[in-house]
Design an enzyme around this catalytic site. Structure first.
Site, short mmCIF file in Angstrom:
data_model
loop_
_atom_site.label_atom_id
_atom_site.label_comp_id
_atom_site.label_asym_id
_atom_site.label_seq_id
_atom_site.Cartn_x
_atom_site.Cartn_y
_atom_site.Cartn_z
N ASP A 7 0.93 -1.19 0.09
CA ASP A 7 0.08 0.06 0.11
C ASP A 7 0.80 1.26 -0.10
OD1 ASP A 7 -1.83 2.10 0.46
OD2 ASP A 7 -2.22 1.52 2.69
N LYS A 69 2.55 11.73 -3.23
CA LYS A 69 1.63 10.74 -3.99
C LYS A 69 0.61 11.94 -4.69
CE LYS A 69 -1.59 7.06 -3.41
NZ LYS A 69 -2.00 6.12 -2.40
N GLU A 145 -7.25 0.70 -4.44
CA GLU A 145 -7.20 0.66 -2.87
C GLU A 145 -8.56 -0.03 -2.52
OE1 GLU A 145 -6.04 4.53 -2.12
OE2 GLU A 145 -4.09 4.10 -2.69
N ASP A 168 -12.79 5.80 3.07
CA ASP A 168 -11.12 5.77 3.28
C ASP A 168 -10.76 7.46 3.76
OD1 ASP A 168 -8.36 6.17 3.47
OD2 ASP A 168 -8.00 4.96 1.43
#
Ligand code: AMP
Length: 565
Positions: A7, A69, A145, A168
């Protein structure tokens, strides 16, 4: 040879392996499962990754990179005077995780399943694959994800088709996905979110409350005091999960009394954030044309979903308890490793990517006749709407808004707000029109959007037939071979600190912090132990250093356990 699941997160990364029929989390060199996605590069080209790099975020801000990211597939970032791309920095994190896995598993690792957000477009996915390549990891396919989270919860093992939502909430991002599992395929039906909402915002609210009670402003604190305050408040934030009232003992020079904050007050102040959480949930449900009651499950991912009042809110919205029995910080890595295990047996699940819909609305600005006080600005006129299946091409006609106008500026925006000022401007094209009365000249604006996130704009002035063309690359194209070589070279010059060195650095920083929090006799004890440890390190005897480290760690842990609250 094993395949690991990774991850690669915005704030933290984690790594797991499928072994002996179960998921096994892989600890990093510090024995922890979470590695902060932070990279520090000093002037000599020495790299630090993870917690040690995180420690330097405030003290060496211009040599340290975090949350890169967000820039996957876009700009370069400047670190220590040199430019690096997000894939290069991600490669550093991946290399560190790969190395940890190799030591833990005792074998070379050459392949991984890596997770990416469901809304990543083709270029962002390619950038992630490039990062893996730079870290010498082979990745055949990436996993979404929310898919990984769903697999970790075993939703793919259900016999019937299932519809569910994955929420999330990480440190700085909130992603909502609605998914369906049907006959061996996990498909993302809708995704929505807020790229600038996460646990950090809840911490910021607590900071506001603290400063208000302490009659201080942020500017009165130097960066070191502020960092210490954040650390205390982070602990306090977690205590609200079980306590009605949280006390923060004085530790700043400017504050002499204990500050107490009621959970009720904290929640009231978080109300705007909670509203912002509800918004993408509703958007995703509407986009997927589903009612909350039609969902079979709600899965929680990301550290900030541990906040009790977040859970209570979700439970109220869906009239059911969300699934949260797996560690929300590790669940994506777990799922990725299960997929890796299935892949090793050629039984990997199909995961339908979401690159086939446009994640944001794209459009232009038009004159706003109701903007009486000039505060609103132009209105947004969407041309390609959010969640349209791509490649898509749509055309809209616009007319001139003023008499005798000779030019029209077509601005190009991305976003969902009614007012263009709240959306993101991607570009502009100025077109020439013959002088006429307002409304008499028509302009056709065509937007074509593809899976690579490339937007083509074709504009035609109908009366003259004059055409204009613009290419808007939200994310630049794939790296060419020469660029890839350049990336490899840039990374080739960098050197990782020896592993032990990192562990020692973390321990020393921990001791320094502990020293700052104590006084008198305790301070002396800590200082003594610190000096002894430094003296052992000075001799550069690995075995002696290892023993000293264990002892010093134990010593610090004892101190840390002796908490006042
Ligand atoms: P992530 O990016 O998923 O690692 O999320 C990190 C965020 O989760 C940070 O903002 C933390 O403050 C938050 N977090 C982690 N553990 C807890 C907890 N027990 N209670 C409240 N927030 C937490």
């Amino acid at each position: 040879m094993g395949i690991i699941g990774i991850d690669l997160g915005t704030t933290n990364s984690a790594c797991a392996v499928w072994r002996n029929g179960q998921v096994e989390m892989i600890p990093n060199r510090l024995g922890e499962y979470l590695t902060p996605s932070v990279v520090h590069i000093d002037s000599k080209g020495m790299i630090l990754v993870g917690k040690v790099a995180q420690e330097r975020l405030l003290t060496h801000a211009n040599q340290t990179a975090a949350v890169f990211k967000r820039y996957m597939g876009t700009d370069r970032l400047l670190i220590g005077g040199k430019q690096y791309t997000a894939p290069e920095l991600s490669a550093c994190v991946l290399r560190s995780l790969k190395e940890d896995a190799e030591i833990y598993l005792g074998e070379p690792i050459t392949e991984a399943v890596i997770s990416v957000p469901a809304y990543f477009n083709n270029n962002q996915r390619k950038a992630t694959l490039l990062a893996a390549q730079l870290a010498h990891l082979r990745v055949e396919r990436l996993i979404n994800e929310p898919t990984a989270a769903a697999i970790a919860y075993g939703l793919h093992e259900k016999p019937e088709s299932t519809q569910f939502m994955v929420l999330d909430l990480g440190g700085g991002t909130f992603d909502v996905s609605i998914m369906e599992y049907f006959e061996g395929v996990l498909e993302v039906h809708a995704s929505a979110g807020d790229n600038f909402l996460g646990g950090e915002d809840f911490l910021e609210i607590l900071l506001g409350l603290y400063l208000q009670q302490a009659k201080l402003t942020k500017n009165q604190l130097d960066s070191h005091s502020l960092q210490t305050l954040y650390a205390h408040l982070e602990q306090a934030k977690r205590q609200f999960n079980s306590a009605e009232l949280v006390h923060i003992e004085p530790f700043l020079a400017q504050v002499s009394e204990r500050i107490s904050i009621k959970r009720e007050d904290y929640i009231t102040h978080c109300e705007t954030l909670l509203q912002r959480i509800r918004f993408p949930i509703e958007t995703a449900l509407r986009d997927a044309k589903l009612k909350p009651s039609e969902l079979d499950d709600v899965i929680l991912v990301g550290g900030a979903t541990r906040m009790q009042f977040f859970r209570t809110m979700v439970a109220k919205l869906f009239r059911r308890m969300p699934s949260a029995n797996l560690d929300p910080d590790l669940v994506v890595a777990m799922g990725a490793s299960i997929q890796a295990g299935l892949k090793a047996r050629d039984a990997a699940l199909d995961d339908i990517v979401l690159t086939d819909v446009c994640p944001y609305s794209l459009g232009t600005g038009v004159v706003n006749n109701n903007d009486y006080d000039g505060q609103q600005g132009f209105l947004f006129s969407p041309i390609i709407e959010r969640n349209t299946v791509v490649p898509a091409s749509r055309v809209q006609l616009y007319t001139t808004s003023k008499d005798n106008q000779t030019e029209v500026e077509i601005d190009i925006y991305q976003g969902e707000s009614r007012l263009v000022k709240n959306n993101i401007k991607l570009g502009a094209v100025t077109v020439k029109v013959p002088r006429k009365r307002k409304g008499e000249e028509s302009i056709a604006v065509r937007f074509s959007y593809d899976t690579n996130g490339v937007l083509e704009v074709d504009i035609k002035v109908l009366s003259t037939g004059q055409e204009y063309h613009a290419l808007i690359q939200n994310t630049p194209g794939q790296l060419s071979d020469t660029e890839l070589k350049a990336s490899q070279e840039r990374l080739g010059h960098l050197k990782f600190h020896p592993r032990e060195d990192e562990a020692n650095k973390v321990l020393l920083a921990r001791a320094e912090r502990l020293y700052e929090g104590r006084l008198e006799y305790e301070r002396q004890l800590i200082a003594q132990a610190l000096q002894q440890f430094e003296a052992v390190l000075e001799h550069q005897d690995p075995q002696a250093a290892l023993e000293a480290r264990e002892q010093f760690d134990e010593f610090l842990s004892q101190f840390e356990q002796d908490r006042l609250f």
